[in-house]
Design a protein around this motif. Sequence first.
Motif, PDB file in Angstrom:
ATOM      1  N   ASP A  60      50.755  46.176  47.860  1.00  0.00           N
ATOM      2  CA  ASP A  60      50.348  45.171  48.447  1.00  0.00           C
ATOM      3  C   ASP A  60      51.552  44.538  49.866  1.00  0.00           C
ATOM      4  N   GLY A 112      46.556  39.321  45.007  1.00  0.00           N
ATOM      5  CA  GLY A 112      47.326  39.882  46.485  1.00  0.00           C
ATOM      6  C   GLY A 112      48.769  39.384  45.757  1.00  0.00           C
ATOM      7  N   ILE A 149      42.829  44.184  41.782  1.00  0.00           N
ATOM      8  CA  ILE A 149      42.531  45.335  41.076  1.00  0.00           C
ATOM      9  C   ILE A 149      42.916  44.777  39.183  1.00  0.00           C
ATOM     10  N   TYR A 150      41.970  45.434  39.058  1.00  0.00           N
ATOM     11  CA  TYR A 150      41.968  45.325  36.879  1.00  0.00           C
ATOM     12  C   TYR A 150      43.370  45.219  36.620  1.00  0.00           C
ATOM     13  N   LEU A 151      44.111  44.309  35.563  1.00  0.00           N
ATOM     14  CA  LEU A 151      44.932  44.197  34.891  1.00  0.00           C
ATOM     15  C   LEU A 151      45.070  44.303  33.429  1.00  0.00           C
ATOM     16  N   PHE A 168      44.524  41.730  39.662  1.00  0.00           N
ATOM     17  CA  PHE A 168      45.317  40.927  41.342  1.00  0.00           C
ATOM     18  C   PHE A 168      45.067  41.045  42.372  1.00  0.00           C
ATOM     19  N   SER A 207      50.516  43.859  32.955  1.00  0.00           N
ATOM     20  CA  SER A 207      49.795  45.383  33.061  1.00  0.00           C
ATOM     21  C   SER A 207      51.137  45.726  33.342  1.00  0.00           C
ATOM     22  N   ILE A 265      50.103  48.295  35.202  1.00  0.00           N
ATOM     23  CA  ILE A 265      50.125  48.161  37.343  1.00  0.00           C
ATOM     24  C   ILE A 265      49.665  47.191  37.909  1.00  0.00           C
ATOM     25  N   ARG A 317      48.169  36.520  43.559  1.00  0.00           N
ATOM     26  CA  ARG A 317      47.442  35.570  43.393  1.00  0.00           C
ATOM     27  C   ARG A 317      45.909  35.697  42.086  1.00  0.00           C
ATOM     28  N   TYR A 318      45.671  35.675  41.294  1.00  0.00           N
ATOM     29  CA  TYR A 318      45.139  35.954  39.788  1.00  0.00           C
ATOM     30  C   TYR A 318      43.781  35.892  40.118  1.00  0.00           C
ATOM     31  N   ARG A 319      42.995  36.740  39.531  1.00  0.00           N
ATOM     32  CA  ARG A 319      41.724  36.226  39.171  1.00  0.00           C
ATOM     33  C   ARG A 319      40.527  36.489  38.104  1.00  0.00           C
TER      34      ARG A 319
END
Lengths: 299, 153
Positions: free
Chosen positions: A65, B150, B42-44, B148, A55, A57, B74-76
């Motif tokens: 971060d 972090g 944060i939306y990806l 996202f 993405s 972003i 680290r992704y969610r």
Amino acid sequence: MIKKLIFIFSVALFFAACGGGGDENTITGPDTQNDVRSVQINPEKINGLIESFPSPIEMAATIEDMKVPYSKKHLVPTEIAADFDSNFDKALGLGMLSADLGYLNVYNRKNAIVEYLTSIKRLADALDVDQFFEFQTLKRLATNSNNLDSLMFLSVTSYHDMDEHLRKTRRSDLSALMITGVWTEGQYLACKVNQFKSDKSTEEIIAGQKDIVKELLGVLEFFDDKPKFKKMNDQFRGLLKLYDTVEIKLIEGEDKISYDQDSIPVIEPGEHTEIIYTQEDLNKIQNKIIKIRNNLISL
Amino acid sequence: MKKIAILIAITSFFIFVPGEKAQAQCKQQRVYHCARKGGNAIYLRDFNTKLKAVRSERSINGTKWPVVLNRGTRYRFILCTPSGSGNDVKLTLFDSRHPETRPWNSTEKSGGDKFDFICKRSGVYYVSIRFKAGKGKRKTCAVGILSFVGKNQ
């Protein structure tokens, strides 16, 4: 009766042939200096590769971060973006500015956001994807400080919708340029951050892109028969060559599962990579990325 | 005459029966609400699909998407479905070394609607959204969110 059946079948076949873009087996790469040759490629393969890319972003979120201070001077100046004339340049620019917009979003720079939104709108208009870029809503959200989440969400979905529309309308070459713009600008920002304050984490972001560069070239080489792509791809091939000395070792290990404060399960794979590189390797790669990006915006 | 009818029927089947990716998806509002369930993440991107009702036990229904993940991040992953079909659908994360049958994780495996993944190898991964085994009597839409969390320093 037979005639009726054949007639119904023919009409149905006609509508099936006209409907949707999901089943095309040829992608035509229009523009890029009025090059109207069609490129015979596997659309599912290329669309899958393009779709997989990060993405606009993500790199910005990574930089923020890491507590790196905001700096607008590394972004593509909007006055340069106004000079992008061919669709090739515009699609690349759209990707780069989208990455920059992501950066401005995560740092919540309202004035600059409106400036970049305006530039993106101009490029989206020219590429005929403006219907997916909700400029007025985005502008309104940008000027209202309470709506940062919505602004980021809509910015990213607008980018993905424009990209998807390009692929659906057989303009995968432009879509490939958009992801190239996003990737290049993201890596350029990472290189600039690393030059400002070098640390292991930023270094590994840059050195660890070996496989991603391979994937990106895998997409771009579909369009190697177009002169502008060929010229750009040669630069990316040069970059990939520099990664030859970077070794990425896969190391086995036990997976770990833990739970964070909100009881969300966190999976940490035991299998991980170790990136082996020298400072000389890194400097060469960084300089090449910066050179490619600067070449692309001075098109 | 009968032969022609059979020929037309067979040809029509291949022309009109849609592929894996269905056309209708969840509405943008649902995607937005799902993205907000990520908290501070944060939306990806999203993975939005329509799941058709399962006709036989053997049919594999759903969609898969490739996604590049970056080492050290680290992704969610979050799965959202309209109320009433939440327990029928699963989101799975896998790659070429850990195929869908032996994935990195899934919402079914972790027993919730979200999980975090700390990426230790940059590269292409896959996300799929499908009905769980034995489920899917009714069609539904489902959306997955990648966000996202972090850098994992």
